[in-house]
Scaffold this active site. Structure first.
Site, short mmCIF file in Angstrom:
data_model
loop_
_atom_site.label_atom_id
_atom_site.label_comp_id
_atom_site.label_asym_id
_atom_site.label_seq_id
_atom_site.Cartn_x
_atom_site.Cartn_y
_atom_site.Cartn_z
N ASP A 81 38.22 36.34 35.33
CA ASP A 81 38.84 37.65 35.56
C ASP A 81 39.16 38.28 34.20
O ASP A 81 39.67 37.61 33.29
CB ASP A 81 40.14 37.39 36.37
CG ASP A 81 40.83 38.65 36.82
OD1 ASP A 81 40.16 39.68 37.01
OD2 ASP A 81 42.07 38.59 37.02
N GLU A 133 34.48 46.94 35.04
CA GLU A 133 35.50 47.92 35.43
C GLU A 133 35.26 49.27 34.78
O GLU A 133 34.86 49.35 33.62
CB GLU A 133 36.89 47.39 35.04
CG GLU A 133 38.02 48.31 35.47
CD GLU A 133 39.39 47.70 35.22
OE1 GLU A 133 39.61 46.52 35.59
OE2 GLU A 133 40.25 48.41 34.67
N HIS A 174 48.43 46.69 37.70
CA HIS A 174 48.69 45.25 37.67
C HIS A 174 50.20 44.99 37.61
O HIS A 174 50.94 45.80 37.08
CB HIS A 174 48.08 44.62 36.41
CG HIS A 174 46.60 44.55 36.44
ND1 HIS A 174 45.81 45.20 35.53
CD2 HIS A 174 45.76 43.90 37.27
CE1 HIS A 174 44.54 44.95 35.80
NE2 HIS A 174 44.48 44.16 36.84
N GLY A 175 50.61 43.84 38.11
CA GLY A 175 52.00 43.41 37.94
C GLY A 175 52.88 43.84 39.09
O GLY A 175 52.40 44.19 40.16
N HIS A 202 41.89 45.80 41.93
CA HIS A 202 42.79 44.96 41.12
C HIS A 202 44.23 45.34 41.43
O HIS A 202 44.50 46.38 42.02
CB HIS A 202 42.50 45.17 39.63
CG HIS A 202 41.29 44.44 39.15
ND1 HIS A 202 41.32 43.48 38.18
CD2 HIS A 202 40.00 44.52 39.55
CE1 HIS A 202 40.11 43.01 37.98
NE2 HIS A 202 39.27 43.63 38.80
N GLY A 204 46.54 43.76 43.39
CA GLY A 204 46.80 43.71 44.83
C GLY A 204 48.25 43.49 45.22
O GLY A 204 48.67 43.92 46.29
N ASN A 224 42.18 41.47 44.18
CA ASN A 224 42.80 40.51 43.25
C ASN A 224 44.30 40.42 43.48
O ASN A 224 44.98 41.45 43.55
CB ASN A 224 42.59 40.98 41.81
CG ASN A 224 41.15 40.88 41.36
OD1 ASN A 224 40.27 40.55 42.14
ND2 ASN A 224 40.92 41.15 40.09
N VAL A 225 44.78 39.19 43.55
CA VAL A 225 46.23 38.98 43.74
C VAL A 225 46.69 37.90 42.75
O VAL A 225 46.16 36.79 42.74
CB VAL A 225 46.53 38.50 45.18
CG1 VAL A 225 48.03 38.24 45.36
CG2 VAL A 225 46.06 39.53 46.20
#
Ligand code: 13P
Length: 277
Positions: A81, A133, A174-175, A202, A204, A224-225
């Site tokens: 990733d 991406e 993210h986060g 991304h 998630g 994505n998690v």
């Protein structure tokens, strides 16, 4: 059984569900992921991001991921990733990963195309698939960072690079979200209509159920998690530490495995990948 990214995403693309891609940083995370996938008969992706290497070194995690994938009774893809360079992607390919992501989203478009194409050329020679991406998925707290993926650019990017899956930016971060995001589903639909390859979401963790459902029914095949798994573990450990241990100690490893399994199982059900393996 170990499979490539395109193998695992083909059915998801045809039947409109998403395969969960879970960032696993420990033995407990991997064991929990495998238990959830096997119990729910779901295909899954085990993945490790380059920024996580200091906590979970690539060379140490690779044999663990691959062993888990080989022994699983469901399809498992082992994926790099957010690879930050061609060299990191090659390292993962040599270690046996069946898929790599090169993340050139912060680069100028032409440079992103150039490096992604080189990664794809090398990966294809090793029968490894590639995710890339376009657009910027920011980090939570940095609200200036997200720029939606441009539809016309996405077509040029996919055609020029020969990638197998495209990660897009539609308001995802993210986060840990401070506020539940509102994803730009109409942009997703436009990107999906213009490109027939599997799309990736991304960031998630913390997405609303409505947005998850809108995503998987409109072309998102991989979600994505990461943060939700580590937060789930932290919560369960905190609860356990508040209780008086019966045996004189608390079996924290088991607690971590169970918490990983439960968070991952919840996401598998949300992504409608249960019963698909
Ligand atoms: P979260 O930590 O927000 O779940 O994002 C995971 C991710 O996108 C990894 O690439």
């Amino acid at each position: 059984m170990l499979v490539t990214l395109s193998e695992i995403l083909k059915d998801a693309n045809e039947r409109h569900y998403a395969v969960g891609a879970f960032n696993c940083l420990s033995l407990e995370n991997v064991m929990g992921a495998l238990q959830a996938a096997e119990e729910l008969r779901a295909p899954i992706i085990l993945q490790l991001a380059e920024v996580q290497f200091p906590e979970a070194p690539l060379d140490m995690m690779a044999p663990l991921y691959l062993h888990a994938a080989h022994k699983a009774s469901v399809p498992v893809c082992v994926h790099l990733d957010h690879g930050q360079s061609l060299e990191t992607c090659v390292r993962a390919i040599r270690l046996g990963f069946t898929s790599v992501m090169f993340d050139g989203a912060a680069l100028p478009f032409d440079e992103n195309v150039a490096v992604t194409s080189e990664v794809a050329r090398i990966a294809k020679a090793a029968d490894v698939d590639v995710e890339a991406e376009l657009g910027k998925v920011g980090d939570s707290g940095v609200d200036t960072a997200d720029v939606f993926t441009d539809v016309e650019e996405s077509v040029r990017f996919v055609q020029a690079t020969g990638i197998d899956a495209l990660a897009i930016a539609i308001g995802n971060l993210h986060g840990h979200y401070v506020h539940t995001p509102q994803l730009n589903i109409s942009r997703l639909i436009e990107i999906h209509e213009a490109n027939r390859l599997p799309l990736v979401l991304h960031g998630g963790s913390g997405t609303s159920i409505e947005d998850f459902k809108a995503c998987i029914h409109n072309g998102i095949c991989k979600i994505n998690v990461a943060t939700a798994i580590q937060r789930g573990i932290m919560k369960r450990i905190t609860e356990c530490l508040a209780q008086k241990p019966e045996e004189g100690y608390i079996p924290l490893k088991q607690v971590m495995t169970d918490a990983s399994r439960d968070v991952i199982a919840d996401h598998i059900r949300l992504f409608e990948s249960d019963g698909k393996a």
